[in-house]
Design a protein around this motif. Structure first.
Motif, PDB file in Angstrom:
ATOM      1  N   ALA A  83       0.830  -1.204   0.000  1.00 23.55           N
ATOM      2  CA  ALA A  83       0.000   0.000   0.000  1.00 23.55           C
ATOM      3  C   ALA A  83       0.865   1.255   0.000  1.00 23.55           C
ATOM      4  O   ALA A  83       0.571   2.238  -0.701  1.00 23.55           O
ATOM      5  CB  ALA A  83      -0.939   0.002   1.200  1.00 23.55           C
ATOM      6  N   ALA A  84       1.945   1.236   0.771  1.00 23.22           N
ATOM      7  CA  ALA A  84       2.865   2.375   0.793  1.00 23.22           C
ATOM      8  C   ALA A  84       3.479   2.592  -0.583  1.00 23.22           C
ATOM      9  O   ALA A  84       3.597   3.732  -1.051  1.00 23.22           O
ATOM     10  CB  ALA A  84       3.945   2.151   1.840  1.00 23.22           C
ATOM     11  N   ALA A  85       3.875   1.509  -1.242  1.00 20.55           N
ATOM     12  CA  ALA A  85       4.478   1.621  -2.569  1.00 20.55           C
ATOM     13  C   ALA A  85       3.487   2.180  -3.574  1.00 20.55           C
ATOM     14  O   ALA A  85       3.823   3.055  -4.399  1.00 20.55           O
ATOM     15  CB  ALA A  85       4.996   0.263  -3.028  1.00 20.55           C
ATOM     16  N   LEU A  86       2.236   1.714  -3.548  1.00 17.85           N
ATOM     17  CA  LEU A  86       1.229   2.204  -4.484  1.00 17.85           C
ATOM     18  C   LEU A  86       0.904   3.677  -4.236  1.00 17.85           C
ATOM     19  O   LEU A  86       0.514   4.396  -5.158  1.00 17.85           O
ATOM     20  CB  LEU A  86      -0.037   1.361  -4.374  1.00 17.85           C
ATOM     21  CG  LEU A  86       0.068  -0.078  -4.890  1.00 17.85           C
ATOM     22  CD1 LEU A  86      -1.208  -0.843  -4.584  1.00 17.85           C
ATOM     23  CD2 LEU A  86       0.354  -0.089  -6.391  1.00 17.85           C
ATOM     24  N   ALA A  87       1.089   4.112  -2.997  1.00 16.65           N
ATOM     25  CA  ALA A  87       0.854   5.516  -2.663  1.00 16.65           C
ATOM     26  C   ALA A  87       2.061   6.393  -2.982  1.00 16.65           C
ATOM     27  O   ALA A  87       2.019   7.608  -2.786  1.00 16.65           O
ATOM     28  CB  ALA A  87       0.492   5.650  -1.189  1.00 16.65           C
ATOM     29  N   GLY A  88       3.145   5.786  -3.446  1.00 18.21           N
ATOM     30  CA  GLY A  88       4.333   6.547  -3.796  1.00 18.21           C
ATOM     31  C   GLY A  88       5.299   6.778  -2.661  1.00 18.21           C
ATOM     32  O   GLY A  88       6.276   7.512  -2.810  1.00 18.21           O
ATOM     33  N   ASP A  89       5.071   6.142  -1.521  1.00 16.19           N
ATOM     34  CA  ASP A  89       5.952   6.293  -0.365  1.00 16.19           C
ATOM     35  C   ASP A  89       6.926   5.116  -0.339  1.00 16.19           C
ATOM     36  O   ASP A  89       6.764   4.157   0.418  1.00 16.19           O
ATOM     37  CB  ASP A  89       5.122   6.345   0.915  1.00 16.19           C
ATOM     38  CG  ASP A  89       5.947   6.699   2.148  1.00 16.19           C
ATOM     39  OD1 ASP A  89       7.192   6.690   2.056  1.00 16.19           O
ATOM     40  OD2 ASP A  89       5.340   6.958   3.210  1.00 16.19           O
ATOM     41  N   ARG A  90       7.954   5.223  -1.157  1.00 21.55           N
ATOM     42  CA  ARG A  90       8.873   4.095  -1.296  1.00 21.55           C
ATOM     43  C   ARG A  90       9.668   3.843  -0.020  1.00 21.55           C
ATOM     44  O   ARG A  90       9.987   2.706   0.314  1.00 21.55           O
ATOM     45  CB  ARG A  90       9.829   4.364  -2.454  1.00 21.55           C
ATOM     46  CG  ARG A  90      10.525   3.110  -2.981  1.00 21.55           C
ATOM     47  CD  ARG A  90       9.552   2.222  -3.702  1.00 21.55           C
ATOM     48  NE  ARG A  90      10.086   0.887  -3.931  1.00 21.55           N
ATOM     49  CZ  ARG A  90       9.470  -0.060  -4.625  1.00 21.55           C
ATOM     50  NH1 ARG A  90       8.290   0.194  -5.181  1.00 21.55           N
ATOM     51  NH2 ARG A  90      10.014  -1.254  -4.776  1.00 21.55           N
ATOM     52  N   GLU A  91       9.977   4.918   0.701  1.00 17.77           N
ATOM     53  CA  GLU A  91      10.753   4.753   1.930  1.00 17.77           C
ATOM     54  C   GLU A  91       9.990   3.888   2.923  1.00 17.77           C
ATOM     55  O   GLU A  91      10.535   2.953   3.508  1.00 17.77           O
ATOM     56  CB  GLU A  91      11.059   6.116   2.547  1.00 17.77           C
ATOM     57  CG  GLU A  91      12.035   6.071   3.725  1.00 17.77           C
ATOM     58  CD  GLU A  91      11.345   5.741   5.041  1.00 17.77           C
ATOM     59  OE1 GLU A  91      11.991   5.124   5.914  1.00 17.77           O
ATOM     60  OE2 GLU A  91      10.150   6.071   5.189  1.00 17.77           O
ATOM     61  N   ALA A  92       8.692   4.156   3.089  1.00 22.10           N
ATOM     62  CA  ALA A  92       7.887   3.361   4.004  1.00 22.10           C
ATOM     63  C   ALA A  92       7.694   1.947   3.471  1.00 22.10           C
ATOM     64  O   ALA A  92       7.663   0.986   4.237  1.00 22.10           O
ATOM     65  CB  ALA A  92       6.528   4.020   4.221  1.00 22.10           C
ATOM     66  N   ALA A  93       7.589   1.820   2.152  1.00 22.13           N
ATOM     67  CA  ALA A  93       7.391   0.507   1.549  1.00 22.13           C
ATOM     68  C   ALA A  93       8.575  -0.408   1.816  1.00 22.13           C
ATOM     69  O   ALA A  93       8.409  -1.616   2.026  1.00 22.13           O
ATOM     70  CB  ALA A  93       7.170   0.638   0.050  1.00 22.13           C
ATOM     71  N   GLU A  94       9.761   0.149   1.822  1.00 22.15           N
ATOM     72  CA  GLU A  94      10.960  -0.665   2.006  1.00 22.15           C
ATOM     73  C   GLU A  94      11.378  -0.774   3.464  1.00 22.15           C
ATOM     74  O   GLU A  94      12.312  -1.505   3.779  1.00 22.15           O
ATOM     75  CB  GLU A  94      12.094  -0.091   1.158  1.00 22.15           C
ATOM     76  CG  GLU A  94      11.781  -0.170  -0.339  1.00 22.15           C
ATOM     77  CD  GLU A  94      12.914   0.315  -1.207  1.00 22.15           C
ATOM     78  OE1 GLU A  94      13.948   0.737  -0.653  1.00 22.15           O
ATOM     79  OE2 GLU A  94      12.773   0.270  -2.443  1.00 22.15           O
ATOM     80  N   ARG A  95      10.679  -0.070   4.339  1.00 25.70           N
ATOM     81  CA  ARG A  95      10.979  -0.159   5.765  1.00 25.70           C
ATOM     82  C   ARG A  95      10.099  -1.264   6.365  1.00 25.70           C
ATOM     83  O   ARG A  95       9.139  -1.021   7.072  1.00 25.70           O
ATOM     84  CB  ARG A  95      10.702   1.179   6.447  1.00 25.70           C
ATOM     85  CG  ARG A  95      11.219   1.261   7.880  1.00 25.70           C
ATOM     86  CD  ARG A  95      10.867   2.588   8.536  1.00 25.70           C
ATOM     87  NE  ARG A  95       9.437   2.774   8.690  1.00 25.70           N
ATOM     88  CZ  ARG A  95       8.728   3.710   8.069  1.00 25.70           C
ATOM     89  NH1 ARG A  95       9.302   4.540   7.217  1.00 25.70           N
ATOM     90  NH2 ARG A  95       7.416   3.809   8.276  1.00 25.70           N
ATOM     91  N   VAL A  96      10.467  -2.496   6.080  1.00 21.11           N
ATOM     92  CA  VAL A  96       9.682  -3.638   6.532  1.00 21.11           C
ATOM     93  C   VAL A  96      10.261  -4.140   7.846  1.00 21.11           C
ATOM     94  O   VAL A  96      11.388  -4.607   7.895  1.00 21.11           O
ATOM     95  CB  VAL A  96       9.688  -4.765   5.478  1.00 21.11           C
ATOM     96  CG1 VAL A  96       8.829  -5.926   5.941  1.00 21.11           C
ATOM     97  CG2 VAL A  96       9.193  -4.222   4.146  1.00 21.11           C
ATOM     98  N   GLU A  97       9.480  -4.043   8.907  1.00 18.73           N
ATOM     99  CA  GLU A  97       9.950  -4.455  10.222  1.00 18.73           C
ATOM    100  C   GLU A  97       8.934  -5.414  10.822  1.00 18.73           C
ATOM    101  O   GLU A  97       7.788  -5.048  11.035  1.00 18.73           O
ATOM    102  CB  GLU A  97      10.126  -3.238  11.127  1.00 18.73           C
ATOM    103  CG  GLU A  97      11.158  -2.241  10.590  1.00 18.73           C
ATOM    104  CD  GLU A  97      11.242  -0.991  11.442  1.00 18.73           C
ATOM    105  OE1 GLU A  97      10.447  -0.901  12.401  1.00 18.73           O
ATOM    106  OE2 GLU A  97      12.072  -0.122  11.131  1.00 18.73           O
TER     107      GLU A  97
END
Length: 452
Positions: free
Chosen positions: A390-404
């Motif tokens: 969802a973060a990636a589709l919203a354009g927030d790549r930083e959050a998309a790749e911050r998988v914890e």
């Protein structure tokens, strides 16, 4: 309508699909959840009698809880264990109700493609929206457009057959009236009557098989269960990890499943037949005889419960360019991390959009389906997957790749034992996973529910 105004189609209103919708709403994106069944969590309801081995605190998605909070919804006691029915009625259906008309029931997805482009065509491909073909409850067809597709349809509808080669064995289909591919609900009077006083073969070695063995043992010791007996069919030998992590499993209920199966065998309510790969099912009057690839013929049984895993239905995705591992049918970047031929504790790290992407942009397989044929999954893994997407589709790549994500350790090392030879794990459960520890990993142990 521009592509950015189109909805993100989510296939399946199960735990991961509804979590995906919640995360998309939280990101200001418009989801459309297509559910083949008549209610949220239709597949979960089919195993509603099975208790999850994860607590309520581990099966409620944070974004979903945020949507539910204004309605007065109160999370059940986080330390307790829901059944599948509890999960569906007390969490999944309320969540779907909050999503309102973003969820459509009786909508079976029968095909997904790029608008005007089959899988062969390169020209201007990524600029085209997705076309989603659905069949409605009344049998009519409809085409929808989508900016992205998240397939959370799971694997529940496609159980694996009895044969060790992945195919039904001769006689399996002919004996279908006495062969089941589900953990029986022995509280249902009709189901209970089917197995009471009967000799039942249970084929499989995961948590679903453990659950079935424990249930049949309980039936055998009940007032009305005289004569009930199980025959546990294992394709490999018994070793230290056959019964799971036991007390070394940080999900106690999951470890208890294996211990219950062991108790069924130790108590004489189930006989274990090892190194047996079923090659045929033959009738013997009103009973069935299982014939092994090595020529062995087992004593006749009345019923057979096949719990040899699940597999993804990829047929309706055939016009998309998916990058799938040739063994597991999981995304190629994820597959090596979950491959039961080589998986051991500590080798799987948290994963999200990077591991779940395909050559076809903006299409994702998530939840249990993302693991293909691998027998290991936890609901919280799916929740983290869709948060990242969802973060990636919203354009927030930083959050998309911050998988914890921190998941409990299984207490078991080594591969899943897909063939006959025993593992090298010591009988006392020793090895690198013997002591409980919290590792940051991306998978759990076999789940009887397909995602608990």
């Amino acid at each position: 309508m521009s592509e950015q105004q189109l909805p993100v189609v989510v296939i399946g209103a199960g735990p991961t699909g509804l979590a995906a919708a919640a995360h998309l709403v939280g990101r200001g994106l418009d989801p459309l959840v297509l559910e083949a069944g008549a209610a949220a969590g239709s597949a979960v309801r089919e195993w509603g009698h099975v208790r999850l081995f994860s607590t309520w605190s581990e099966v409620v998605d944070p974004a979903a809880e945020k949507l539910l909070a204004p309605t007065g919804w109160v999370r059940p006691d986080g330390a307790t264990y829901p059944s599948g029915a509890d999960w569906a009625e007390r969490y999944l259906q309320p969540l779907a109700d909050v999503l309102g008309d973003r969820v459509r029931y009786g909508a079976t997805v029968t095909g997904v493609s790029r608008a005007g482009r089959d899988r062969i065509v390169d020209a201007d491909r990524e600029s085209q929206p997705f076309t989603v073909l659905i069949e409605t409850a009344d049998g009519s067809e409809e085409r929808l457009l989508a900016r992205a597709v998240i397939d959370a349809s799971g694997t529940w509808a496609t159980p694996s057959p009895m044969g060790g080669d992945g195919l039904p064995v001769p006689g399996e289909k002919a004996a279908s009236a006495r062969v089941s591919y589900r953990v029986p609900d022995l509280k249902d009077p009709a189901v209970r009557a089917r197995y009471t006083g009967k000799r039942t073969a249970v084929v499989g070695s995961g948590a679903s098989a453990f659950t079935a063995l424990a249930a049949l043992a309980d039936l055998a010791t009940s007032d009305d269960g005289a004569g009930t007996h199980a025959v546990w069919i294992l394709r490999r030998g018994i070793s230290g990890s056959t019964f799971g992590g036991g007390a070394a499993d940080q999900l106690p209920a999951r470890g208890a499943l294996g211990l219950a199966a062991k108790a069924a065998v130790d108590g004489g309510h189930a006989d274990a037949v090892t190194g047996f790969r079923t090659a045929a099912v033959e009738p013997d009057g009103e009973r069935l005889v299982l014939v092994g690839a090595d020529g062995r013929r087992l004593d006749p049984v009345d019923e057979v419960i096949v719990l040899t895993g699940l597999r993804p239905d990829l047929s309706f995705l055939n016009e998309l360019r998916l990058g799938l591992d040739e063994r597991l049918q999981a995304p190629v970047a994820l597959a090596p991390l979950i491959d039961p031929n080589q998986h051991s504790c500590g080798t799987v790290y948290p994963h999200g959009v990077n591991e779940l992407s395909h050559p076809e942009k903006d299409v994702y397989l998530v939840g249990m389906k993302s693991y293909g044929r691998a027998p290991t999954f936890l609901a919280m893994t799916g929740y983290e997957q869709v948060r990242s997407i969802a973060a990636a589709l919203a354009g927030d790549r930083e959050a998309a790749e911050r998988v914890e994500l921190t998941l409990p350790e299984t207490g078991v090392c080594g591969g899943a034992g897909l063939f006959d030879e025993p593992e090298a794990t010591p009988a006392d459960g020793g090895g690198c996973c013997a002591a409980p520890a919290t590792l940051t990993i991306g998978t759990g142990a076999p789940a009887s529910s397909g995602g608990c």
